[in-house]
Design an enzyme around this catalytic site. Structure first.
Site, PDB file in Angstrom:
ATOM      1  N   HIS A   1      12.798  -1.970  -0.440  1.00 33.54           N
ATOM      2  CA  HIS A   1      12.043  -1.458  -1.584  1.00 33.54           C
ATOM      3  C   HIS A   1      12.857  -0.340  -2.250  1.00 33.54           C
ATOM      4  CE1 HIS A   1       8.947   0.430  -3.995  1.00 33.54           C
ATOM      5  NE2 HIS A   1       8.295  -0.708  -3.915  1.00 33.54           N
TER       6      HIS A   1
ATOM      7  N   GLY B   1       4.874   2.254 -10.801  1.00 29.99           N
ATOM      8  CA  GLY B   1       3.973   3.403 -10.796  1.00 29.99           C
ATOM      9  C   GLY B   1       3.949   4.180 -12.105  1.00 29.99           C
TER      10      GLY B   1
ATOM     11  N   SER C   1       3.701  -2.053 -11.944  1.00 31.85           N
ATOM     12  CA  SER C   1       2.496  -1.855 -12.771  1.00 31.85           C
ATOM     13  C   SER C   1       1.722  -3.149 -13.040  1.00 31.85           C
ATOM     14  CB  SER C   1       2.860  -1.152 -14.082  1.00 31.85           C
ATOM     15  OG  SER C   1       3.413   0.127 -13.810  1.00 31.85           O
TER      16      SER C   1
ATOM     17  N   TRP D   1       0.825  -1.225   0.000  1.00 26.31           N
ATOM     18  CA  TRP D   1       0.000   0.000   0.000  1.00 26.31           C
ATOM     19  C   TRP D   1       0.852   1.266   0.000  1.00 26.31           C
ATOM     20  CZ3 TRP D   1      -4.355  -1.014   4.199  1.00 26.31           C
ATOM     21  CH2 TRP D   1      -5.151  -2.084   3.767  1.00 26.31           C
TER      22      TRP D   1
ATOM     23  N   GLY E   1       1.543  -2.463  -6.259  1.00 23.96           N
ATOM     24  CA  GLY E   1       1.378  -1.159  -5.622  1.00 23.96           C
ATOM     25  C   GLY E   1      -0.023  -0.618  -5.858  1.00 23.96           C
ATOM     26  N   GLY E   2      -0.138   0.328  -6.771  1.00 27.00           N
ATOM     27  CA  GLY E   2      -1.393   1.042  -7.026  1.00 27.00           C
ATOM     28  C   GLY E   2      -2.627   0.158  -7.128  1.00 27.00           C
TER      29      GLY E   2
HETATM   30  P1  13P Z   1       2.971  -0.235  -8.840  1.00 24.42           P
HETATM   31  O1  13P Z   1       2.231  -1.565  -8.891  1.00 24.42           O
HETATM   32  O2  13P Z   1       2.116   0.899  -8.413  1.00 24.42           O
HETATM   33  O3  13P Z   1       3.740  -0.005 -10.100  1.00 24.42           O
HETATM   34  O4  13P Z   1       4.064  -0.393  -7.672  1.00 24.42           O
HETATM   35  C1  13P Z   1       4.903  -1.490  -7.654  1.00 24.42           C
HETATM   36  C2  13P Z   1       5.616  -1.531  -6.359  1.00 24.42           C
HETATM   37  O5  13P Z   1       6.516  -0.738  -6.108  1.00 24.42           O
HETATM   38  C3  13P Z   1       5.197  -2.528  -5.366  1.00 24.42           C
HETATM   39  O6  13P Z   1       6.099  -2.607  -4.317  1.00 24.42           O
END
Ligand code: 13P
Length: 258
Positions: free
Chosen positions: A102, A180, A220, A11, A241-242
């Site tokens: 990360h 992202g 992504s 998150w 992530g998103g």
């Molecule tokens: P996104 O899925 O938003 O690209 O982020 C990936 C991420 O950094 C997960 O740790």
């Protein structure tokens, strides 16, 4: 050897403890509606520290099968380390996982692979499972040295761990240029690096350790591309992530097997 895929939602710095409870509740309902079998694909949420207690309360009260964890941990046990959180604090809250290294922590907090390895060791000593992140920036990808670069990170992160510890750990390969940005690595790009990581682990330790280790792809990932990524032999899950901030979308990712 069969590895259980792990779909983990990172998150990042989103959602307060009330929003966290609402999202986990909705995710659980959605997965139940979809009759998700957690023994086929594990689901975890990696939440801000301030959300962990709320998530724990909910998961325990409703006997949810969703696992949860933190986004970072200290290498110290206790004491004068303002702002840090110890492994003991995380285990006291029932965390299963902790993400370490990360790329956002490497970039904004100067974390090195050596420190990330120390954090992973600390987590394992406490009974937490580390999700160790690695991945190259765009310039390295353009120069064509990404495999060598990532394997260097992996070797450093694993240098203080035993084979047994590596076998139960998770490595997340997250190319920074795909985080992202909506720019997802192709399934072949993901496989190239995840496969190379597994081969490296077999060299550093042994085949059984390499076969047990779970390797995630991150960057992504969404419901529209998860299937192709998961079809790759060395990809054992995703760090999302998103797309993990929306219950319906993350549930679709978790249930990619249909
Ligand atoms: P996104 O899925 O938003 O690209 O982020 C990936 C991420 O950094 C997960 O740790």
């Amino acid at each position: 050897m069969a590895r259980t895929p792990l779909m983990a939602g990172n998150w990042k710095m989103n959602l307060d403890h009330l929003e966290a409870a609402a999202l986990v509740q909705k995710l659980d309902w959605t997965l139940k509606d979809l009759k998700h079998d957690f023994s086929r694909v594990e689901a975890a949420v990696i939440v801000p520290f301030t959300d962990i207690r709320s998530v724990q309360t909910l998961v325990e009260a409703d006997e949810m099968k969703i696992k949860y964890g933190a986004q970072d941990v200290s290498v110290h046990d206790a004491g004068a380390y303002t702002g840090e959180i110890s492994t003991a604090m995380l285990t006291a809250l029932g965390c299963t996982y902790v993400v370490v290294g990360h790329s956002e922590r490497r970039e904004y907090h100067g974390e090195t692979s050596q420190l990330v390895g120390q954090k992973a060791k600390k987590a394992l000593d406490a009974g937490l499972l580390p999700i160790m992140c690695c991945g190259e920036a765009l310039e390295i990808r353009k120069a064509g040295t990404h495999v060598q670069y990532v394997l260097g990170q992996v070797e450093e992160m694993l240098s203080g761990l035993t084979a047994e510890e590596v076998a139960k750990s998770v490595i997340a390969y997250e190319p920074i240029w795909a985080i992202g940005t909506g720019e997802v690595a192709t399934p072949e790009n993901a496989q190239e690096v995840c496969g190379a990581i597994r081969t490296k682990v077999a060299e550093l330790f042994d085949r059984a350790t390499a076969d047990a280790l779970r390797i995630q792809y991150g960057g992504s990932v969404k419901s529209a591309n998860v299937k192709d990524i998961m079809a790759q032999p060395d990809v054992d899950g995703a760090l999302v992530g998103g797309a993990s901030l929306k219950a319906d979308e993350f549930a679709k990712i978790v249930t990619y097997l249909g």
